[in-house]
Design a protein around this motif. Structure first.
Motif, PDB file in Angstrom:
ATOM      1  N   TYR A   1       0.750  -1.182  -0.061  1.00 13.30           N
ATOM      2  CA  TYR A   1       0.240  -0.078   0.080  1.00 13.30           C
ATOM      3  C   TYR A   1       0.890   1.183  -0.066  1.00 13.30           C
ATOM      4  N   ALA A   2       1.906   1.267   0.851  1.00 15.68           N
ATOM      5  CA  ALA A   2       2.742   2.427   0.972  1.00 15.68           C
ATOM      6  C   ALA A   2       3.382   2.868  -0.327  1.00 15.68           C
ATOM      7  N   LEU A   3       3.785   1.513  -1.075  1.00 14.21           N
ATOM      8  CA  LEU A   3       4.450   1.973  -2.600  1.00 14.21           C
ATOM      9  C   LEU A   3       3.433   2.557  -3.562  1.00 14.21           C
ATOM     10  N   LEU A   4       2.205   1.883  -3.603  1.00 14.88           N
ATOM     11  CA  LEU A   4       1.002   2.318  -4.308  1.00 14.88           C
ATOM     12  C   LEU A   4       0.708   3.829  -4.074  1.00 14.88           C
ATOM     13  N   LYS A   5       0.407   3.964  -2.818  1.00 15.83           N
ATOM     14  CA  LYS A   5       0.051   5.172  -2.335  1.00 15.83           C
ATOM     15  C   LYS A   5       1.051   6.341  -2.588  1.00 15.83           C
ATOM     16  N   GLY A   6       2.039   6.093  -2.295  1.00 20.48           N
ATOM     17  CA  GLY A   6       3.308   6.983  -2.244  1.00 20.48           C
ATOM     18  C   GLY A   6       3.501   7.518  -3.797  1.00 20.48           C
ATOM     19  N   PHE A   7       3.177   6.514  -4.790  1.00 23.65           N
ATOM     20  CA  PHE A   7       3.329   6.881  -6.160  1.00 23.65           C
ATOM     21  C   PHE A   7       2.239   7.861  -6.590  1.00 23.65           C
ATOM     22  N   ALA A   8       1.227   7.667  -6.119  1.00 25.69           N
ATOM     23  CA  ALA A   8      -0.079   8.387  -6.294  1.00 25.69           C
ATOM     24  C   ALA A   8       0.261   9.828  -5.594  1.00 25.69           C
ATOM     25  N   VAL A   9       0.597   9.982  -4.459  1.00 24.74           N
ATOM     26  CA  VAL A   9       0.807  11.300  -3.717  1.00 24.74           C
ATOM     27  C   VAL A   9       2.052  11.783  -4.515  1.00 24.74           C
ATOM     28  N   GLY A  10       2.844  11.077  -4.968  1.00 23.04           N
ATOM     29  CA  GLY A  10       4.055  11.887  -5.603  1.00 23.04           C
ATOM     30  C   GLY A  10       3.469  12.597  -6.951  1.00 23.04           C
ATOM     31  N   ALA A  11       2.801  11.764  -7.458  1.00 22.65           N
ATOM     32  CA  ALA A  11       2.395  12.385  -8.821  1.00 22.65           C
ATOM     33  C   ALA A  11       1.244  13.338  -8.729  1.00 22.65           C
ATOM     34  N   ILE A  12       0.403  13.434  -7.863  1.00 25.84           N
ATOM     35  CA  ILE A  12      -0.521  14.528  -7.242  1.00 25.84           C
ATOM     36  C   ILE A  12       0.420  15.536  -6.916  1.00 25.84           C
ATOM     37  N   SER A  13       1.410  15.507  -6.025  1.00 21.99           N
ATOM     38  CA  SER A  13       2.085  16.414  -5.659  1.00 21.99           C
ATOM     39  C   SER A  13       2.878  17.374  -6.774  1.00 21.99           C
ATOM     40  N   ALA A  14       3.559  16.670  -7.519  1.00 23.52           N
ATOM     41  CA  ALA A  14       3.979  17.238  -8.742  1.00 23.52           C
ATOM     42  C   ALA A  14       3.246  17.935  -9.711  1.00 23.52           C
ATOM     43  N   ILE A  15       2.058  17.394 -10.020  1.00 20.87           N
ATOM     44  CA  ILE A  15       1.158  17.985 -10.764  1.00 20.87           C
ATOM     45  C   ILE A  15       0.375  19.542 -10.202  1.00 20.87           C
ATOM     46  N   TYR A  16       0.331  19.495  -8.577  1.00 27.05           N
ATOM     47  CA  TYR A  16      -0.040  20.739  -8.098  1.00 27.05           C
ATOM     48  C   TYR A  16       1.246  21.600  -8.200  1.00 27.05           C
ATOM     49  N   ASP A  17       2.275  21.128  -7.755  1.00 26.31           N
ATOM     50  CA  ASP A  17       3.311  21.857  -8.094  1.00 26.31           C
ATOM     51  C   ASP A  17       3.725  22.488  -9.106  1.00 26.31           C
ATOM     52  N   ASN A  18       3.427  22.065 -10.321  1.00 24.83           N
ATOM     53  CA  ASN A  18       3.384  22.555 -11.688  1.00 24.83           C
ATOM     54  C   ASN A  18       2.440  23.354 -11.878  1.00 24.83           C
ATOM     55  N   VAL A  19       1.077  23.094 -11.530  1.00 21.69           N
ATOM     56  CA  VAL A  19      -0.225  23.923 -11.854  1.00 21.69           C
ATOM     57  C   VAL A  19       0.052  25.368 -11.041  1.00 21.69           C
ATOM     58  N   PHE A  20       0.446  24.985  -9.880  1.00 21.97           N
ATOM     59  CA  PHE A  20       0.343  26.187  -8.862  1.00 21.97           C
ATOM     60  C   PHE A  20       1.947  27.029  -9.042  1.00 21.97           C
ATOM     61  N   ALA A  21       2.651  26.845  -9.824  1.00 19.98           N
ATOM     62  CA  ALA A  21       4.173  27.373  -9.889  1.00 19.98           C
ATOM     63  C   ALA A  21       4.036  28.796  -9.737  1.00 19.98           C
ATOM     64  N   LYS A  22       3.301  29.338 -10.333  1.00 20.21           N
ATOM     65  CA  LYS A  22       3.301  30.913 -10.492  1.00 20.21           C
ATOM     66  C   LYS A  22       2.584  31.584  -9.184  1.00 20.21           C
ATOM     67  N   VAL A  23       1.363  31.080  -8.977  1.00 20.77           N
ATOM     68  CA  VAL A  23       0.454  31.470  -7.881  1.00 20.77           C
ATOM     69  C   VAL A  23       0.987  31.208  -6.470  1.00 20.77           C
ATOM     70  N   ALA A  24       1.369  30.062  -6.440  1.00 16.70           N
ATOM     71  CA  ALA A  24       1.660  29.427  -5.002  1.00 16.70           C
ATOM     72  C   ALA A  24       2.773  28.437  -5.171  1.00 16.70           C
ATOM     73  N   PRO A  25       4.124  28.914  -5.219  1.00 19.41           N
ATOM     74  CA  PRO A  25       5.397  28.174  -5.700  1.00 19.41           C
ATOM     75  C   PRO A  25       5.819  27.347  -4.554  1.00 19.41           C
ATOM     76  N   HIS A  26       5.267  27.690  -3.486  1.00 21.56           N
ATOM     77  CA  HIS A  26       5.857  26.859  -2.087  1.00 21.56           C
ATOM     78  C   HIS A  26       4.498  25.943  -1.635  1.00 21.56           C
ATOM     79  N   ILE A  27       3.726  25.585  -2.332  1.00 15.96           N
ATOM     80  CA  ILE A  27       2.322  24.973  -2.001  1.00 15.96           C
ATOM     81  C   ILE A  27       2.709  23.538  -1.554  1.00 15.96           C
ATOM     82  N   ILE A  28       3.736  22.834  -2.128  1.00 17.77           N
ATOM     83  CA  ILE A  28       3.979  21.262  -1.660  1.00 17.77           C
ATOM     84  C   ILE A  28       4.604  21.624  -0.255  1.00 17.77           C
ATOM     85  N   THR A  29       5.619  22.536  -0.143  1.00 18.26           N
ATOM     86  CA  THR A  29       6.412  22.315   1.114  1.00 18.26           C
ATOM     87  C   THR A  29       5.687  22.909   2.090  1.00 18.26           C
TER      88      THR A  29
END
Length: 253
Positions: A95-123
Motif C-alpha cells: 500500500y505504501a508503495l502504491l499510495k506513495g506513487f499516487a501522492v508523488g504524482a499528485i504533488s508534482a501536478i499541483y506543484d506545476n499547476v500552482f508554480a506561479k501563484v503558489a510556488p511553495h504549495i507542496i512544502t
C-alpha cells in the motif's frame, strides 16, 4: 483537482475493533515502539515511491494511468487489510508503495499547476501536515482531546460519509460530471475543505488511541503493521486535504 481526493477505507469503527487472542509472550504482542518502527518503514517506502513519481512527472512522462492504477490498487489493498489484518505485514508495504506513487504524482501536478501563484504549495502542505500531526499528538498526550465513545462514533461516521462522498465524486468525474465546490475556491468550497481537514486531524486521535490501547491489551504482533498502516492512511489523507485547501485559497488570489 477533485479527482485527487483520498478514497481510502480503514474508515469505520469495525476496523479498529475485533476479537483477538491476547498473548503472554512479549515477543508476540504489539508494542508502541514496534508500531512506530513499522510506521517508519512504511513512511520511507511512501517517500521513495513519491519521489520516483515526482521525477517521472518532471521528466515529462505521462503518469495519469499509473496514478489511477496506484490509487485504486491502494484502495483495494486497504479493503483487504480490513478483513485480513494478519496480512498487514505484506499489504501495508505494498500500500505504501502504491499510495506513495499516487501522492508523488499528485504533488508534482499541483506543484506545476500552482508554480506561479503558489510556488511553495507542496512544502507548505508538508509543513502544515507535520504541524497538525504534532499538535494532535500533544492534545492527545495531555488528555485535552480524548477518544471517548461518542467522539469515536462521530469521527468514524463523518469519515465514512466523506469516503462514500469521494467515491461518488470519482465516479461522476469519470462520467464527465464534476462537483464544483470540490475544487473551486468559493466560500463553500473552502468551508468544506476546512471541515474535512478537521475530520482528518481528529482521526489522528483515534489512531493514537488505538495504538496505545493495542499495546496495553497485548494484541497480536501483526497489529503493529495494521496500526502503522492506519496511521499512514490518515496522515496521507490529511496531507491531500491540506494540499487541496491551499490550492483553493491560491485560486482566490
Amino acid at each position: 483537482m477533485a479527482l485527487f481526493k483520498s478514497g481510502n477505507p480503514v474508515l469505520n469503527e469495525k476496523t479498529f475493533s475485533g476479537s483477538y487472542t491476547y498473548l503472554d509472550s512479549d515477543a508476540e504482542v504489539m508494542t508502541v515502539k514496534g508500531t512506530l518502527n513499522k510506521f517508519g518503514i512504511l513512511f520511507l517506502l511512501t517517500m521513495a515511491s513519491a519521489g520516483y513519481a515526482w521525477k517521472m512527472v518532471y521528466s515529462n512522462v505521462d503518469v495519469m494511468t499509473y496514478m489511477w492504477v496506484s490509487i485504486f490498487g491502494a484502495f483495494i489493498l486497504a479493503l483487504i487489510a480490513n478483513f485480513k489484518k494478519e496480512w498487514s505485514a505484506f499489504l501495508a508495504p505494498a500500500y505504501a508503495l502504491l499510495k506513495g506513487f499516487a501522492v508523488g504524482a499528485i504533488s508534482a501536478i499541483y506543484d506545476n499547476v500552482f508554480a506561479k501563484v503558489a510556488p511553495h504549495i507542496i512544502t507548505t502542505a508538508v509543513g502544515l501536515t507535520f504541524g497538525v500531526v504534532i499538535a494532535m499528538y500533544l492534545l492527545y498526550k495531555f488528555n485535552i482531546i480524548r477518544a471517548t465513545p461518542l467522539f469515536q462514533k462521530i469521527i468514524y461516521t463523518a469519515s465514512l460519509g466523506i469516503a462514500f462522498f469521494y467515491l461518488i465524486a470519482i465516479g461522476l468525474h469519470f462520467a464527465h460530471i464534476d462537483i464544483p465546490f470540490l475544487h473551486e475556491g468559493s466560500p463553500f468550497g473552502i468551508i468544506f475543505s476546512l471541515v474535512v481537514v478537521s475530520i482528518a486531524a481528529m482521526r489522528l486521535i483515534l489512531n493514537f488511541d488505538f495504538i496505545e490501547k493495542g499495546a496495553d491489551q497485548r494484541v497480536p504482533k501483526y497489529m503493529e503493521w495494521f496500526s502503522a498502516f492506519g496511521l499512514l492512511i490518515t496522515i496521507v489523507w490529511l496531507y491531500l486535504e491540506i494540499l487541496q485547501l491551499l490550492a483553493k485559497l491560491s485560486n482566490r488570489k
